[in-house]
Design an enzyme around this catalytic site. Structure first.
Site, short mmCIF file in Angstrom:
data_model
loop_
_atom_site.label_atom_id
_atom_site.label_comp_id
_atom_site.label_asym_id
_atom_site.label_seq_id
_atom_site.Cartn_x
_atom_site.Cartn_y
_atom_site.Cartn_z
N CYS A 51 0.72 -1.16 -0.05
CA CYS A 51 0.08 0.20 -0.20
C CYS A 51 0.83 1.13 -0.09
O CYS A 51 1.75 1.14 0.74
CB CYS A 51 -0.99 -0.02 1.31
SG CYS A 51 -1.73 1.60 1.65
N ASP A 58 -0.07 -5.97 0.21
CA ASP A 58 -1.51 -6.05 -0.41
C ASP A 58 -1.09 -7.37 -1.41
O ASP A 58 -0.06 -7.59 -1.63
CB ASP A 58 -1.87 -5.19 -1.46
CG ASP A 58 -2.33 -3.76 -0.74
OD1 ASP A 58 -3.03 -3.88 0.24
OD2 ASP A 58 -1.86 -2.78 -1.16
N VAL A 73 6.58 -14.00 -24.31
CA VAL A 73 7.31 -13.30 -22.77
C VAL A 73 8.00 -14.66 -22.34
O VAL A 73 7.53 -15.79 -22.24
CB VAL A 73 6.51 -12.80 -21.75
CG1 VAL A 73 5.34 -13.70 -21.17
CG2 VAL A 73 7.47 -12.06 -20.84
N GLU A 74 9.16 -14.43 -21.73
CA GLU A 74 10.07 -15.57 -21.37
C GLU A 74 9.65 -15.39 -19.62
O GLU A 74 9.60 -14.59 -19.07
CB GLU A 74 11.67 -15.44 -21.20
CG GLU A 74 12.22 -16.78 -20.97
CD GLU A 74 12.42 -16.78 -19.50
OE1 GLU A 74 12.29 -17.79 -18.83
OE2 GLU A 74 12.78 -15.72 -18.57
N SER A 75 9.27 -16.82 -19.24
CA SER A 75 8.52 -17.02 -18.15
C SER A 75 9.33 -16.47 -16.76
O SER A 75 8.70 -16.04 -15.85
CB SER A 75 7.77 -18.38 -17.76
OG SER A 75 8.75 -19.42 -17.83
N HIS A 92 -4.27 -0.91 -5.98
CA HIS A 92 -4.07 -2.07 -7.11
C HIS A 92 -4.48 -1.94 -8.34
O HIS A 92 -4.07 -2.46 -9.15
CB HIS A 92 -5.54 -2.67 -6.34
CG HIS A 92 -5.53 -3.26 -4.70
ND1 HIS A 92 -6.59 -3.30 -4.07
CD2 HIS A 92 -4.41 -3.69 -3.91
CE1 HIS A 92 -6.15 -3.65 -2.73
NE2 HIS A 92 -5.10 -3.97 -2.82
N GLU A 93 -5.30 -0.76 -8.62
CA GLU A 93 -5.47 -0.41 -9.98
C GLU A 93 -4.07 -0.24 -10.72
O GLU A 93 -3.85 -0.58 -11.77
CB GLU A 93 -6.42 0.89 -10.05
CG GLU A 93 -7.59 0.53 -9.31
CD GLU A 93 -7.87 0.79 -7.91
OE1 GLU A 93 -8.97 0.98 -7.34
OE2 GLU A 93 -6.69 0.86 -7.10
#
Length: 153
Positions: A51, A58, A73-75, A92-93
Site C-alpha cells: 500500500c 497487499d 514472454v520468457e516466464s 491495486h488499480e
C-alpha cells in the site's frame, strides 16, 4: 549454435529479484507458432505489493491471458518482474494496469487481458480487469476461474 533462446540472459542463471518494476528486465523469444492463434495463461496466485500510504502488504491472485503475435514472454523474466512489485508501493488499480501495459508495450500481442483479484484490505476486495480489445474469434480463452469474493483460498 544460434537459436531463438540465445539472447536470454536470466533463464538458467542466478538472477536477483529486481528492486522495483522499473529495474525489472523482461525478456522475450520469437514465437515459433506465430501462424497459429492460441492463448497463453500465466497465473500468479501469490502476487504481493505494498500500500503506498501505509506500507502494509497487499495480496492478489493475478491471471494474465494473451494471444501472442511475433513474441512470447520468457516466464522467468515475467516471474522476476512480478516479484519486483513486492516492495513497490502502488494502489491495486495501478499495479494491475501497469503490469498489463508493460507487457503490451513489450510484446505487442494480438490480444491481452489481466484479472487482478485482490484480497480485502479494510474489508473491501478490489478486483481490477483490463483487456486490449474484443476477444479474438476462433481462440479458446477459458474463464479465469477465480470466483467472486467469498473468502478466497
Amino acid at each position: 549454435m544460434e537459436t531463438i533462446y540465445s539472447d536470454l540472459k536470466q533463464l538458467g542463471a542466478e538472477t536477483d529479484l529486481p528492486k522495483s518494476p522499473e529495474d525489472a528486465v523482461l525478456e522475450r523469444v520469437s514465437n515459433p507458432q506465430a501462424d497459429v492463434a492460441y492463448c497463453v495463461r500465466f497465473t500468479a496466485p501469490e502476487f504481493t505489493s505494498l500500500c503506498p500510504m501505509t506500507g502494509q502488504p497487499d495480496f492478489a491472485h493475478l491471471v494474465l491471458d494473451y494471444v501472442p503475435a511475433e513474441f512470447l514472454v520468457e516466464s522467468k523474466s515475467l516471474k522476476l518482474f512480478l516479484g519486483s512489485f513486492r516492495n513497490h508501493g502502488a494502489f491495486h488499480e495501478d499495479c494491475t494496469i501497469s503490469i498489463a501495459r508493460r507487457l503490451v508495450d513489450f510484446l505487442n500481442p494480438q490480444w491481452l487481458r489481466i484479472g487482478g483479484y485482490w484480497y480485502p484490505r479494510g474489508g473491501i476486495p478490489i478486483d481490477v480487469f483490463w483487456q486490449t480489445g474484443a476477444m479474438p474469434e476462433g481462440v479458446w480463452i477459458p474463464d479465469q476461474g477465480v470466483p467472486p469474493y467469498r473468502g478466497r483460498g
